[in-house]
Structure formats: structure tokens, C-alpha cells
Design an enzyme around this catalytic site. Structure first.
Site, PDB file in Angstrom:
ATOM      1  N   LYS B  12      -7.307   0.594  -5.602  1.00 52.08           N
ATOM      2  CA  LYS B  12      -6.701  -0.630  -5.084  1.00 52.08           C
ATOM      3  C   LYS B  12      -7.472  -1.131  -3.879  1.00 52.08           C
ATOM      4  O   LYS B  12      -8.308  -0.409  -3.327  1.00 52.08           O
ATOM      5  CB  LYS B  12      -5.230  -0.425  -4.719  1.00 52.08           C
ATOM      6  CG  LYS B  12      -4.961   0.623  -3.646  1.00 52.08           C
ATOM      7  CD  LYS B  12      -3.485   0.620  -3.254  1.00 52.08           C
ATOM      8  CE  LYS B  12      -2.645   1.499  -4.156  1.00 52.08           C
ATOM      9  NZ  LYS B  12      -1.228   1.539  -3.788  1.00 52.08           N
ATOM     10  N   GLN B  13      -7.224  -2.367  -3.516  1.00 49.01           N
ATOM     11  CA  GLN B  13      -7.787  -2.869  -2.274  1.00 49.01           C
ATOM     12  C   GLN B  13      -6.673  -2.817  -1.243  1.00 49.01           C
ATOM     13  O   GLN B  13      -5.678  -3.516  -1.347  1.00 49.01           O
ATOM     14  CB  GLN B  13      -8.321  -4.297  -2.439  1.00 49.01           C
ATOM     15  CG  GLN B  13      -8.917  -4.822  -1.149  1.00 49.01           C
ATOM     16  CD  GLN B  13      -9.918  -5.948  -1.358  1.00 49.01           C
ATOM     17  OE1 GLN B  13     -10.265  -6.281  -2.486  1.00 49.01           O
ATOM     18  NE2 GLN B  13     -10.379  -6.541  -0.286  1.00 49.01           N
ATOM     19  N   GLY B  14      -6.856  -1.961  -0.264  1.00 49.58           N
ATOM     20  CA  GLY B  14      -5.820  -1.783   0.746  1.00 49.58           C
ATOM     21  C   GLY B  14      -5.927  -2.833   1.825  1.00 49.58           C
ATOM     22  O   GLY B  14      -6.462  -3.912   1.629  1.00 49.58           O
ATOM     23  N   GLU B  16      -7.477  -2.404   4.723  1.00 48.52           N
ATOM     24  CA  GLU B  16      -8.733  -2.367   5.466  1.00 48.52           C
ATOM     25  C   GLU B  16      -9.955  -2.192   4.600  1.00 48.52           C
ATOM     26  O   GLU B  16     -11.068  -2.467   5.033  1.00 48.52           O
ATOM     27  CB  GLU B  16      -8.703  -1.194   6.460  1.00 48.52           C
ATOM     28  CG  GLU B  16      -7.801  -1.449   7.620  1.00 48.52           C
ATOM     29  CD  GLU B  16      -8.066  -0.473   8.730  1.00 48.52           C
ATOM     30  OE1 GLU B  16      -9.204   0.030   8.826  1.00 48.52           O
ATOM     31  OE2 GLU B  16      -7.149  -0.215   9.498  1.00 48.52           O
ATOM     32  N   ASP B 134       0.141   2.734  12.799  1.00 51.65           N
ATOM     33  CA  ASP B 134       0.492   1.846  11.681  1.00 51.65           C
ATOM     34  C   ASP B 134       1.575   2.501  10.839  1.00 51.65           C
ATOM     35  O   ASP B 134       1.409   2.731   9.647  1.00 51.65           O
ATOM     36  CB  ASP B 134      -0.769   1.556  10.843  1.00 51.65           C
ATOM     37  CG  ASP B 134      -0.538   0.484   9.780  1.00 51.65           C
ATOM     38  OD1 ASP B 134       0.485  -0.225   9.851  1.00 51.65           O
ATOM     39  OD2 ASP B 134      -1.382   0.365   8.875  1.00 51.65           O
TER      40      ASP B 134
HETATM   41  N1  ADP Z   1      -4.987  10.460  -0.546  1.00 56.16           N
HETATM   42  C1  ADP Z   1      -4.313   9.590  -1.294  1.00 56.16           C
HETATM   43  N2  ADP Z   1      -3.782   9.959  -2.468  1.00 56.16           N
HETATM   44  C2  ADP Z   1      -3.097   9.073  -3.233  1.00 56.16           C
HETATM   45  N3  ADP Z   1      -2.895   7.800  -2.900  1.00 56.16           N
HETATM   46  C3  ADP Z   1      -3.395   7.355  -1.736  1.00 56.16           C
HETATM   47  C4  ADP Z   1      -4.129   8.217  -0.877  1.00 56.16           C
HETATM   48  N4  ADP Z   1      -4.527   7.524   0.199  1.00 56.16           N
HETATM   49  C5  ADP Z   1      -4.072   6.262   0.011  1.00 56.16           C
HETATM   50  N5  ADP Z   1      -3.389   6.128  -1.139  1.00 56.16           N
HETATM   51  C6  ADP Z   1      -2.749   4.879  -1.647  1.00 56.16           C
HETATM   52  O1  ADP Z   1      -3.566   3.763  -1.257  1.00 56.16           O
HETATM   53  C7  ADP Z   1      -2.866   2.883  -0.379  1.00 56.16           C
HETATM   54  C8  ADP Z   1      -3.804   2.347   0.709  1.00 56.16           C
HETATM   55  O2  ADP Z   1      -4.380   3.443   1.418  1.00 56.16           O
HETATM   56  P1  ADP Z   1      -4.440   3.478   3.014  1.00 56.16           P
HETATM   57  O3  ADP Z   1      -5.105   4.739   3.431  1.00 56.16           O
HETATM   58  O4  ADP Z   1      -3.083   3.209   3.545  1.00 56.16           O
HETATM   59  O5  ADP Z   1      -5.446   2.296   3.311  1.00 56.16           O
HETATM   60  P2  ADP Z   1      -5.272   0.894   4.056  1.00 56.16           P
HETATM   61  O6  ADP Z   1      -5.837   1.103   5.405  1.00 56.16           O
HETATM   62  O7  ADP Z   1      -6.078  -0.007   3.236  1.00 56.16           O
HETATM   63  O8  ADP Z   1      -3.810   0.562   4.080  1.00 56.16           O
HETATM   64  C9  ADP Z   1      -1.706   3.695   0.147  1.00 56.16           C
HETATM   65  O9  ADP Z   1      -0.617   2.888   0.511  1.00 56.16           O
HETATM   66  C10 ADP Z   1      -1.400   4.604  -1.043  1.00 56.16           C
HETATM   67  O10 ADP Z   1      -0.635   3.917  -2.010  1.00 56.16           O
HETATM   68 MG    MG Z   2      -2.138   1.569   4.552  1.00 55.47          MG
END
Ligand code: ADP
Ligand code: MG
Ligand code: FE2
Lengths: 334, 235
Positions: B12-14, B16, B134
Site C-alpha cells: 500500500k501507499q502509506g 509517508e 503519531d
Molecule cells: N510490519 C508490518 N506488518 C504488517 N503490516 C504492516 C506493517 N507495517 C505497516 N503495515 C501496514 O501498513 C500501513 C502503513 O504503514 P506505516 O508504517 O504506518 O507507514 P506510514 O508512515 O505510511 O503510515 C499500516 O497502517 C499497516 O496497515
Molecule cells: Mg502509519
């Protein structure tokens, strides 16, 4: 079919607008401009509104080409804003309601901005960045309320820009923010300022006090234009970042920018790039609709009126604090 | 940048960056790439990106000592702005769990357990002076407490894993912790508006988790909250 008139005077603009089912019949406005280095104060602002409101009202009716009898509902800004200026509009709106024997409806100023933006851009269910002199909020709709996901934890974006303009003694005509935007276009050297984001919230007081404290020193190596440029680049990056964070959190792919700072073209450009990078769509409007105006109050009021909202004449008061999420949105059921 | 990730599956595109999944040394791995954000000035972008990667890596390590679960850190590639970490395949964000698997106010037990997990975990972070920066329900994952093949694992015992430490920092002041709680409160109120007591329950669990003096944290939290309510909103 609903014809609504809206009175807006919560800050330094006095605006009156008329809408007929989302069609804008008139949008008239006057701005109270203070000398360089000075902000607007409640008493003087109210005086300005008192002096102009009748002319603006005449103009709005004439431009719309309608008679008061054709109006269905009289809308005014109930809040948030400065007490004395709000009162000027409320009193004139009440008087009109009595004279013309029409129902009256108080409108939340922030909701006015959002609904105006949705009307003009046709954005359906966007993440909203509401940035103005007194507000900085990231808003998304859910279950009959515009919910605030992110917000400034101290001063508003516009307030920060206005106060920085005062530090540099920039002109307040047509607005300090506009003059910062023009100066920033000529800036070349980027100076890194404190960058402060907390989740979906931001803080601008650090940037401002940093600038205020160091201004003499900074002006030795940087032009005022460079500093305007650096301020915009830093502060707007913060706004874009929290908007993007809220979009990821809410799973949204539309952004709508509203409020006075929203007509800044650099902010729109930065937001546009962010949207392109994540396959989202940006919606924004120009100064006619971004900056406080009467139409936004008329339109938001008309939506509420059509959905059955009413207000008792005795309740047609004002309130300086009135949060966006205090309003129960009766006109949306998505 | 991102060239050699072309063939990988983008998860996915989160907020950041982009998240890719791959296999690194035989383990399911998630790559979080903070790509260049063209909307911001290159100097600012570079600083922010470096900073965030450093924060994320540092806090994941610190969490281990604080007994707070996070994905295991595999590799940090500053050059390409990437973090390689354990991919928790059997996981769900707290946000999605509450929205899709808690059924109204009647599901009090489930919600109560979640509030406790959140409150306790945030308190543990703060006791170790880790400010998350956050705190939202998107940045908390639920996983099985004990790994098994159970298909209905969401009905079994769950554990919480904290993620997304890009905005985290080390802070011991009541103000830092108070603001962290405030950010969480705001996210909960807006996201989970159908559960008006959720944050209060989390805060209760936060307070009870340890007997240690909360010091200024709660009063600072209330101060920041009051500041928000009192702010004038002109324009
Ligand atoms: N280690 C992981 N295992 C499974 N899913 C993850 C993991 N890290 C992130 N995700 C999924 O990806 C999403 C975005 O990751 P995150 O680290 O929160 O990045 P951002 O800074 O883009 O919000 C999370 O809300 C979660 O759904
Ligand atoms: Mg996040
Ligand atoms: Fe406004």
C-alpha cells in the site's frame, strides 16, 4: 427551490451573498485593511462593518436582481469569530428577518467554507484542509458530522503568516498573506526553519517566534523575499504532510482546500504534487470563494434549511467559539 | 529510486512512503520506502527523510528493551531511504478491527480488551521515554498472542504491535507525553466516533498500568486539551 441570503462578518471582511439552489446570484464584499504592522481589532472591525453593511446589502440585492420578498431564508454567521463584528451581521440579519417576515438561520462559519468548496468544485467526499487566519484543520465527514482529524495545536497558519507580514512591515492590502505569496515568488535562498508535525496535528508558534527573535540577524544574509519563501515552503510542507497522513488514515483519495490561505497558489501546487504522487485528486477554489464571503453562509444555510433545520428567532445569537464538529449535519446522509 | 522494487508487490501507499513485500533471507519482509516527495524543497525533504528513518530504526530497538512489541528490524538502507522489517502477515490494524470486527456497544468485552492493550502499551512506551509522535489506530496492529494456524484467530487471544515510528523521539517531559496522549485522543475521537468512551477507557488503562508517579503528564495533557478548546477561531 430555495433562495437564501447570507451575511458574513466574523473577521475583517463583510460579505453578503445570495444563492438560488446552488446558483450564485451575487457575492459582494468589503475588506477592512489595517496599516502595515497592525492587525485588526474587534472594535474597529465592527465599526467598518457597520459603515459598509447597508451598501453591501443594497449591492447584493441589486446584483441578484431579486426583491426581498423572493428570499426564503436569511442566514448569518453564528460563529466562530470576533464578537463585535459577528454581532453587526447578526443584528442586521435579524432586522431583515423581521422586516421581510422571513425565517432566520445561524450558520457555522467553517461549515460555510466546506460546503462552498464542495459546491464550486463538485468534490464529493474529500479530506478537507481548512486553512485561514484563525483556523487550521484537517476534516473528514463521517456519520453526520465534519470530524476534525488534525488541527494546529497553537496558532493558525494564516495567523502565523499575518504576524510574520507584520514583522516585515508588509502591506495589509489586499491581505498580508497575498503579499507574502508575491514576495515568496522572488525568494531564492532557502533557510531551514523549525518543522513541527505531531501526527495529524501541527504547530506554528515555534516557526513564528523563531522568526521574530532572529529577524535582524536573518536579514543580514537573507532578503525579506527569501524569508517569505522559506516560511511558505516550510509551513506548507507541514500542511501537505498532515493532509496526506489523514488521507492514508481515512483511505481517502480526494482533497479539498478551503479558507483564506487556500487561495495561495504555491500551497495548491504543493498539494497537487502530493495528490499526483498517490493517485488522488485535488480540489481548490480561487479568492472569490476561498476568502470569507456571504455566499458560503447563504449556501450552507440553504442546505440546512432544505433539510428541515429551523432556528427560533430568540436563538439567533452569536458565539465566538463554535467548533466544526459541533454541527449536526442534517443535509448529508452518506 | 524504487527502480529495483518494480517487480515487488506493493502492499500500500502509506502516509509517508510506499510499502512493498518481499522475502529477505527467507523471511516475510516489508520494505518501507520513503520516496522523494517532490512537493517539498529538496533540502527539507532530505533532512526529514533521514530524520524519520533514524527515528524509526532507533525506536524499534528501544521498544525491545521496553517490552513493547514491534516488527523486527532487518535492515536500514539510508542510501535508498528504505527500512526492511518483519512483515506481520497475520495482522490487522486496530482501526480496521474496531470498524469491522467490533459490533456496536454490545461488544463491550472486546473493546475493553483493546483499550487495555492500547493504554498499557502507550504507558510502557512513555515509561521508557519513547514518544511515538503519531499515535493512531492505524499505527497499531493486532496479532495472535500465540502463533497458530487458527483461521478464526481474531476471536482468540490477541496482542498489540506498535508500528510507524517515523515521528517518534526520546522525550522525558510531561509536555511531550501529554501531547502524545492528546494526539491519540484526537485520532480516537475522530476515527471511532461511534465509541465515545473509548479514549477514556484507554486513559484509565494508561494510568493504571504502573504505580509510578505520572508526574506532569496528565496535567500537561489537560492543559494542551484546554488550549485547544480556548483557542479563538477568527477567519
Ligand atoms: N510490519 C508490518 N506488518 C504488517 N503490516 C504492516 C506493517 N507495517 C505497516 N503495515 C501496514 O501498513 C500501513 C502503513 O504503514 P506505516 O508504517 O504506518 O507507514 P506510514 O508512515 O505510511 O503510515 C499500516 O497502517 C499497516 O496497515
Ligand atoms: Mg502509519
Ligand atoms: Fe473564514
Amino acid at each position: 427551490m430555495v433562495i437564501a441570503i447570507g451575511f458574513e462578518g466574523s473577521a475583517n471582511k463583510i460579505g453578503i451573498g445570495i444563492v438560488k439552489d446552488g446558483e450564485i446570484l451575487s457575492n459582494c464584499r468589503r475588506t477592512y485593511v489595517t496599516p502595515p504592522g497592525e492587525g485588526f481589532l474587534p472594535r474597529e472591525t465592527a465599526e467598518h462593518h457597520r459603515q459598509n453593511i447597508h451598501t453591501v446589502l443594497r449591492e447584493a440585492l441589486d446584483q441578484a436582481g431579486i426583491t426581498p420578498q423572493e428570499i426564503d431564508v436569511i442566514c448569518y454567521t453564528k460563529g466562530p469569530g470576533m464578537g463585535a463584528p459577528l454581532m453587526v451581521c447578526a443584528i442586521v440579519a435579524r432586522t431583515c428577518a423581521k422586516l421581510w417576515k422571513k425565517p432566520i438561520l445561524g450558520v457555522n462559519h467553517c461549515i460555510g467554507h466546506i460546503e462552498m468548496g464542495r459546491l464550486i468544485t463538485k468534490a464529493n467526499n474529500p479530506t478537507v484542509l481548512y486553512v485561514s487566519g484563525g483556523n487550521t484543520q484537517i476534516i473528514a465527514y463521517s456519520r453526520n458530522r465534519y470530524r476534525i482529524f488534525g488541527e494546529t495545536i497553537d496558532i493558525a497558519m494564516g495567523n502565523c503568516l499575518d504576524r510574520f507580514a507584520r514583522v516585515l512591515k508588509l502591506s495589509n492590502a489586499p491581505s498580508p498573506g497575498y503579499n507574502i505569496e508575491q514576495a515568496a515568488k522572488k525568494g531564492k535562498k532557502y533557510y531551514q526553519l523549525p518543522y513541527c508535525v505531531k501526527g495529524m496535528d501541527v504547530s506554528f508558534s515555534g516557526i513564528l517566534s523563531y522568526m521574530e527573535d532572529k529577524i535582524d540577524e536573518l536579514l543580514k544574509d537573507y532578503t525579506p523575499e527569501d524569508l517569505c519563501y522559506s516560511l511558505q515552503e516550510t509551513a506548507f510542507a507541514m500542511l501537505v504532510e498532515i493532509t496526506e497522513r489523514a488521507m492514508a488514515h481515512c483511505g481517502s483519495d480526494e482533497v479539498l482546500i478551503v479558507g483564506g490561505v487556500g487561495c495561495n497558489e504555491r500551497l495548491q501546487e504543493m498539494m497537487g504534487i502530493m495528490c499526483a504522487e498517490r493517485g488522488a485528486k485535488l480540489f481548490a477554489t480561487d479568492e472569490r470563494f476561498c476568502i470569507d464571503n456571504g455566499v458560503m453562509i447563504a449556501h450552507a444555510g440553504a442546505l440546512a434549511f432544505e433539510s428541515g433545520a429551523t432556528m427560533d428567532f430568540n436563538d439567533s445569537t452569536i458565539t465566538q467559539r463554535y467548533r466544526t464538529d459541533d454541527v449536526y449535519v442534517t443535509w448529508r446522509n452518506d | 529510486m524504487g527502480e529495483d522494487l518494480k517487480d515487488l508487490k506493493i502492499l500500500k501507499q502509506g502516509a509517508e512512503g510506499k510499502l512493498y513485500i518481499c522475502n529477505y533471507l527467507g523471511k516475510p519482509t516489508l520494505i518501507k520506502e520513503r520516496f522523494k516527495k517532490k512537493y517539498r524543497h529538496p533540502d527539507l525533504d532530505e533532512n526529514i527523510t533521514k530524520e524519520r528513518i533514524k527515528n524509526e530504526a532507533r525506536s524499534i530497538v528501544r521498544c525491545k528493551a521496553a517490552a513493547v512489541r514491534t516488527p523486527a528490524l532487518y535492515l536500514v538502507d539510508f542510501h535508498r531511504s528504505r527500512i526492511y522489517m518483519e512483515h506481520l502477515e497475520k495482522s490487522i490494524t486496530v482501526k480496521d478491527f474496531i470498524i469491522n470486527h467490533v459490533k456496536g456497544e454490545t461488544d463491550k468485552v472486546k473493546l475493553g480488551l483493546i483499550s487495555k492493550l492500547i493504554g498499557h502499551t502507550v504507558r510502557k512506551l512513555h515509561e521508557s521515554n519513547i514518544i511515538h509522535g503519531d499515535l493512531t489506530t492505524s499505527n497499531m496492529l493486532l496479532v495472535q498472542k500465540v502463533k497458530s494456524d487458527d483461521e478464526n484467530w481474531l476471536d482468540g487471544e490477541l496482542d498489540i504491535v506498535m508500528i510507524d515510528f517515523g515521528l517518534s523521539f526520546i522525550g522525558s517531559s510531561g509536555e511531550d507525553k501529554g501531547v502524545d496522549l492528546y494526539v491519540l485522543e484526537r485520532a480516537i475521537i475522530s476515527t471511532h466516533n461511534d465509541y465515545p468512551n473509548l479514549f477514556e477507557d484507554i486513559l484509565e488503562a494508561y494510568k493504571k498500568q504502573s504505580k509510578k508517579n505520572l508526574g506532569e503528564t496528565i496535567s500537561k495533557f489537560e492543559e494542551v486539551r484546554a488550549r485547544g478548546r480556548k483557542r479563538t477561531m477568527v477567519g
